[in-house]
Design an enzyme around this catalytic site. Structure first.
Site: not given
Ligand code: G3P
Ligand code: CA
Length: 318
Positions: A56, A98
């Site tokens: 992530h 992000h």
């Molecule tokens: O894409 C899955 C996860 O990354 C979603 O949450 O806010 O970290 O993009 P975010």
């Molecule tokens: Ca994401």
């Protein structure tokens, strides 16, 4: 396995078990060959029976999110996918970051490195440092190697990691306007240009994810064969039947993830990849539900969980 730049090896070796090293490959030029051959055998080749480890924002528990270093470390730690959140600049480039705004993770000239990403040019964004904030926020994990790391473009990510089958991308679209498919068009153009479309279609080498259904349906209209993941925000209703019309799988928040949801997704033929799960205890609990993969900031921990446990799950959808 992919070998990070020599200057970064000490850090990576500190964080993960390092095998033999060889000189790092140079970033690919824009003239990408049909097949990029990795210069080393993968150290962590996933099995077809493995749940998929999604790093992530890269190995963002160990290094500043969405930097090439965070992706290098993720791959060294055995991640199968590296995740990118992509946003458009004012001049139409896709950059990997992000937040809609720069303030949390960017440091540098205020006129370039604060405010909305989509109001900046790529040249402006390239003056920003997205590494130093990590040291401020995580003094226990700080490193001088993080200072000055730049915002990558998606194209730079593709140039660096190429299209060898071992490298898989999990790309989140965040278009800034409804009724505008320019982000999806540019993403698809890059997927094609960098020789990733066939791998995406035949081996889920690229997964395109979004919280925004219209972004996914835009992509589906542009290329119906690109595999899609419908994300759901915390507290949102997980609409599996609707997603099954266009998506390969779903990404629920961990709060909505339970055995019933996993079973319902599988009954519809949907893969299910919950986000974002970081402690070993939580990773074990969610892996035991027989999900098909997990987004985690700590791919090393998830790798350990999968290595040390047999949950008796059927082969995942992958
Ligand atoms: O894409 C899955 C996860 O990354 C979603 O949450 O806010 O970290 O993009 P975010
Ligand atoms: Ca994401």
């Amino acid at each position: 396995m992919r070998v990070p730049p020599a200057t970064l090896l000490p850090l990576v070796c500190l964080l993960a078990a390092c095998g033999s090293s060889s000189p790092p490959p140079e970033p690919e030029s824009a003239d990408v060959p049909d097949t990029v051959v990795m210069d080393d055998a993968p150290g962590f080749a996933p099995l077809a029976t493995d749940q998929v480890i999604v790093a992530h924002r890269g190995a963002s528990g160990h290094a500043p999110e969405h930097t090439l270093l965070a992706y290098d470390i993720a791959l060294e730690m055995g991640a199968e996918y590296i995740e990118q959140d992509v946003l458009p600049t004012v001049d139409g480039e896709l950059v990997v970051i992000h937040d809609d705004t720069l303030d949390r993770t960017a440091r540098g000239p205020a006129e370039n490195c604060t405010g909305r990403v989509d109001e900046k040019t790529l040249d402006q964004l390239k003056t920003c440092d997205v590494g130093s904030w990590f040291n401020e926020a995580n003094p226990d994990r700080a490193s001088d190697d993080f200072i000055g790391l730049p915002i990558p473009t998606l194209e730079e990510v593709f140039q660096r990691y190429g299209n060898a089958p071992e490298i898989k991308y999990y790309i989140e679209t965040k278009p800034n306007q409804e009724n505008d498919d320019s982000v999806e068009r540019e993403l698809l153009r890059l997927i094609v240009e960098y020789g990733l479309r066939d791998g995406a279609v035949n081996n889920r080498q690229v997964l395109v994810q979004s919280f925004i259904p219209t972004s996914l349906t835009n992509m589906n209209q542009l290329d119906p064969e690109i595999p899609l993941i419908q994300l759901y925000a915390a507290g949102a209703t997980v609409t599996l039947a609707a997603a099954a019309q266009y998506a390969f799988g779903v990404g629920p928040n961990t709060a909505e993830t339970n055995q019933q949801l996993v079973d319902q997704a599988h009954a519809l033929g949907l893969a299910i990849h919950p986000y974002t799960i970081n402690s070993t205890e939580d990773l074990e609990a969610v892996a035991a539900l027989c999900v098909d993969g997990i987004f985690t900031n700590f791919p090393d921990r998830y790798r350990g969980v999968l290595t040390n446990n047999d949950y008796g799950c059927a082969a995942p959808i992958r």
